[in-house]
Write a protein that holds these residues in place. Structure first.
Motif, PDB file in Angstrom:
ATOM      1  N   VAL A 225      -4.670   4.501  -4.637  1.00  0.00           N
ATOM      2  CA  VAL A 225      -3.923   3.598  -5.844  1.00  0.00           C
ATOM      3  C   VAL A 225      -2.443   3.855  -5.486  1.00  0.00           C
ATOM      4  O   VAL A 225      -1.808   4.525  -6.085  1.00  0.00           O
ATOM      5  CB  VAL A 225      -4.516   3.431  -7.017  1.00  0.00           C
ATOM      6  CG1 VAL A 225      -3.745   2.562  -8.133  1.00  0.00           C
ATOM      7  CG2 VAL A 225      -5.952   3.576  -7.034  1.00  0.00           C
ATOM      8  N   SER A 226      -1.945   2.777  -4.885  1.00  0.00           N
ATOM      9  CA  SER A 226      -0.124   2.717  -4.794  1.00  0.00           C
ATOM     10  C   SER A 226       0.452   1.506  -5.408  1.00  0.00           C
ATOM     11  O   SER A 226       0.551   0.432  -4.761  1.00  0.00           O
ATOM     12  CB  SER A 226       0.080   2.894  -3.396  1.00  0.00           C
ATOM     13  OG  SER A 226       1.387   2.990  -3.076  1.00  0.00           O
ATOM     14  N   LEU A 227       0.777   1.617  -6.702  1.00  0.00           N
ATOM     15  CA  LEU A 227       1.343   0.543  -7.482  1.00  0.00           C
ATOM     16  C   LEU A 227       2.823   0.349  -6.787  1.00  0.00           C
ATOM     17  O   LEU A 227       3.518  -0.590  -7.240  1.00  0.00           O
ATOM     18  CB  LEU A 227       1.384   0.874  -8.862  1.00  0.00           C
ATOM     19  CG  LEU A 227      -0.009   1.047  -9.494  1.00  0.00           C
ATOM     20  CD1 LEU A 227      -0.029   1.175 -11.152  1.00  0.00           C
ATOM     21  CD2 LEU A 227      -0.991   0.114  -8.987  1.00  0.00           C
ATOM     22  N   LYS A 228       3.575   1.373  -6.250  1.00  0.00           N
ATOM     23  CA  LYS A 228       4.881   0.915  -5.840  1.00  0.00           C
ATOM     24  C   LYS A 228       4.985   0.275  -4.416  1.00  0.00           C
ATOM     25  O   LYS A 228       5.910  -0.366  -4.099  1.00  0.00           O
ATOM     26  CB  LYS A 228       5.580   2.372  -5.546  1.00  0.00           C
ATOM     27  CG  LYS A 228       5.748   3.271  -6.738  1.00  0.00           C
ATOM     28  CD  LYS A 228       6.381   4.640  -6.822  1.00  0.00           C
ATOM     29  CE  LYS A 228       7.800   4.374  -6.134  1.00  0.00           C
ATOM     30  NZ  LYS A 228       8.776   4.112  -7.039  1.00  0.00           N
ATOM     31  N   THR A 229       4.039   0.651  -3.464  1.00  0.00           N
ATOM     32  CA  THR A 229       4.057  -0.141  -2.019  1.00  0.00           C
ATOM     33  C   THR A 229       3.174  -0.987  -1.755  1.00  0.00           C
ATOM     34  O   THR A 229       2.899  -1.919  -1.005  1.00  0.00           O
ATOM     35  CB  THR A 229       3.850   1.307  -1.183  1.00  0.00           C
ATOM     36  OG1 THR A 229       2.606   1.792  -1.468  1.00  0.00           O
ATOM     37  CG2 THR A 229       4.848   1.905  -1.188  1.00  0.00           C
ATOM     38  N   SER A 230       2.006  -1.266  -2.630  1.00  0.00           N
ATOM     39  CA  SER A 230       0.852  -2.179  -2.605  1.00  0.00           C
ATOM     40  C   SER A 230       0.835  -3.291  -3.602  1.00  0.00           C
ATOM     41  O   SER A 230       0.416  -3.034  -4.652  1.00  0.00           O
ATOM     42  CB  SER A 230      -0.394  -1.350  -2.158  1.00  0.00           C
ATOM     43  OG  SER A 230      -1.542  -2.585  -2.215  1.00  0.00           O
ATOM     44  N   ALA A 231       1.110  -4.609  -3.267  1.00  0.00           N
ATOM     45  CA  ALA A 231       0.997  -5.520  -4.314  1.00  0.00           C
ATOM     46  C   ALA A 231      -0.365  -5.821  -4.616  1.00  0.00           C
ATOM     47  O   ALA A 231      -0.611  -6.031  -5.848  1.00  0.00           O
ATOM     48  CB  ALA A 231       1.767  -6.954  -3.532  1.00  0.00           C
ATOM     49  N   PRO A 232      -1.164  -5.866  -3.713  1.00  0.00           N
ATOM     50  CA  PRO A 232      -2.562  -6.051  -4.384  1.00  0.00           C
ATOM     51  C   PRO A 232      -3.067  -4.932  -5.189  1.00  0.00           C
ATOM     52  O   PRO A 232      -3.677  -5.142  -6.269  1.00  0.00           O
ATOM     53  CB  PRO A 232      -3.541  -5.851  -2.749  1.00  0.00           C
ATOM     54  CG  PRO A 232      -2.836  -6.242  -1.876  1.00  0.00           C
ATOM     55  CD  PRO A 232      -1.374  -5.783  -2.303  1.00  0.00           C
ATOM     56  N   ASP A 233      -2.740  -3.766  -4.951  1.00  0.00           N
ATOM     57  CA  ASP A 233      -3.173  -2.568  -6.068  1.00  0.00           C
ATOM     58  C   ASP A 233      -2.412  -2.896  -7.223  1.00  0.00           C
ATOM     59  O   ASP A 233      -2.996  -2.680  -8.438  1.00  0.00           O
ATOM     60  CB  ASP A 233      -2.619  -1.154  -5.467  1.00  0.00           C
ATOM     61  CG  ASP A 233      -3.280  -0.505  -4.335  1.00  0.00           C
ATOM     62  OD1 ASP A 233      -4.207  -1.403  -3.742  1.00  0.00           O
ATOM     63  OD2 ASP A 233      -3.365   0.632  -3.851  1.00  0.00           O
ATOM     64  N   ALA A 234      -1.082  -3.332  -7.017  1.00  0.00           N
ATOM     65  CA  ALA A 234      -0.270  -3.616  -8.541  1.00  0.00           C
ATOM     66  C   ALA A 234      -0.924  -4.520  -9.193  1.00  0.00           C
ATOM     67  O   ALA A 234      -0.894  -4.644 -10.404  1.00  0.00           O
ATOM     68  CB  ALA A 234       1.149  -3.720  -8.159  1.00  0.00           C
ATOM     69  N   LEU A 235      -1.230  -5.907  -8.539  1.00  0.00           N
ATOM     70  CA  LEU A 235      -1.707  -6.941  -9.117  1.00  0.00           C
ATOM     71  C   LEU A 235      -3.134  -6.710  -9.718  1.00  0.00           C
ATOM     72  O   LEU A 235      -3.426  -7.117 -11.046  1.00  0.00           O
ATOM     73  CB  LEU A 235      -1.734  -8.026  -8.251  1.00  0.00           C
ATOM     74  CG  LEU A 235      -0.291  -8.618  -7.635  1.00  0.00           C
ATOM     75  CD1 LEU A 235      -0.330  -9.419  -6.567  1.00  0.00           C
ATOM     76  CD2 LEU A 235       0.518  -9.142  -9.001  1.00  0.00           C
TER      77      LEU A 235
END
Length: 387
Positions: free
Chosen positions: A202-212
């Protein structure tokens, strides 16, 4: 941008130890280490997490310099909503169409809602903040303004570190300790982190799908109702009982229609709704449906929440709101003077800060009613003079 991170759930069960703040910084850190041991963390893990921790004066300066929230809705929304942000939001919607479709299937959160947060929090991931997250959290917990919010987040970050998902020396984000493209606190990440791109992390800094996906899960857990609207612009009559307006005053839509409230486009939803008049009865007007309340679990600033909610509707095709011709508002100094007068009359307006928050709005509305003025919660020079 965050005025006050909204996950109130982290502050509901506060022990006396959690309320500790102030004193020497080194002694404070030693207290955190002792508490971490009591929570079952390994001593070597604790020592590694806190190694090199420093107090960050820039964090405290940022915490005390949030004058942008003093701006009224029209000025604030025009500052945050640009054509470039609209165009980029529409492009992001196309680029991540499959992700947004999945979010709508699994969590029922409309893409406009998440796109607006993504835009306002980090400009679609471009500006995530360069404050050391660990140092920011420890600094804010040591400060005695809101230790009950930030102290638990330190141990959440420690838990992320123990899982291999946080680097205390290198993880950066906003001044208030939020991380990633949609700015989530460590406890938010623990509770709501989603591996949206399927890479095993889970990488909220580099992955838009993870963050969204993570943001959508958080909104769902906070009570977002799938498939329901959150905000709709309306036109109001010249005269009505304005004291019925304001956040947290829901009525059946049929009641509002009977009073002359009409949708500016489309039709009104068959849901309870509150009439929102951010700059009085001569300015913009909106009906806020139950999902609108969830926004306040994300952020506590009324002007930010309303702007984010409105921008979400714009990104899904709503027209530009009718600004109307609101009565001239008060300056920051006048607002502080008004808050002082309201407080002297027994109203709870919170801190005298020049910000038209919920407490000040309620007090203004009560005094407008008492004085026979239109009770639309919009403070004017006339009200200040009458008080």
């Amino acid at each position: 941008m965050r005025f006050l991170s909204g996950l109130v759930a982290t502050t509901l069960f506060i022990t006396p130890a959690f309320a500790q703040c102030g004193g020497g910084f080194n002694s404070f850190v030693n207290g955190l280490k002792t508490e971490a041991v009591g929570k079952g963390f390994d001593k070597s893990t604790i020592d590694a997490f806190f190694k090199g921790v420093q107090q960050d004066g820039a964090v405290l300066r940022a915490d005390r310099a949030q004058g942008v929230f003093q701006k009224p809705f029209i000025d604030f929304s025009r500052r945050l909503i640009s054509q470039n942000r609209i165009d980029r939001g529409q492009a992001m919607s196309r680029n991540y169409d499959a992700v947004f479709d999945r979010i709508e299937r699994e969590y029922g959160v409309s893409r406009g809602v998440l796109l607006a947060f993504w835009a306002f929090e980090t400009d679609y991931g471009a500006v995530q903040g360069d404050f050391n997250t660990r140092n920011a959290l420890v600094t804010l917990a040591h400060d005695c303004r809101r230790p009950e919010l930030f102290r638990p987040q330190i141990f959440a970050a420690l838990e992320l570190y123990s899982q291999g998902n946080f680097d205390p020396a290198r993880t950066t984000g906003a001044w208030a300790g939020e991380i990633g493209m949609v700015q989530m606190l460590p406890q938010d990440i623990l509770d709501n982190g989603v591996d949206g791109d399927g890479d095993g992390t889970v990488s909220l800094k580099t992955s838009a799908p993870d963050a969204l996906m993570s943001g959508a899960k958080m909104l769902s857990r906070l009570g977002w109702q799938p498939g329901q609207p959150w905000l709709q612009e309306v036109a109001v009559p010249d005269q009505m009982d304005w004291s019925l307006s304001g956040p947290g005053k829901p009525r059946p839509v049929s009641d509002w229609q009977a009073m002359g409230v009409q949708a500016r486009s489309g039709s009104l939803a068959n849901l309870p709704a509150s009439l929102i008049l951010p700059q009085g009865h001569k300015g913009p007007a909106f009906l806020a449906y139950p999902n609108f309340d969830v926004y306040f679990e994300w952020n506590q600033s009324f002007v930010y929440v309303l702007t984010a909610a409105y921008f979400g509707t714009r990104l899904e095709g709503a027209q530009i709101y009718d600004a109307g011709n609101p009565t001239q508002g008060l300056t920051g100094a006048q607002m502080k003077q008004l808050q002082t007068k309201l407080q002297a009359r027994g109203h709870d307006v919170g801190k005298i800060d020049g910000i038209l928050g919920a407490g000040t709005r309620a007090a203004v509305q009560a005094e407008q009613q008492r004085l026979g003025l239109p009770a639309d919660a919009w403070p004017t020079a006339e009200l200040l003079g009458r008080l």
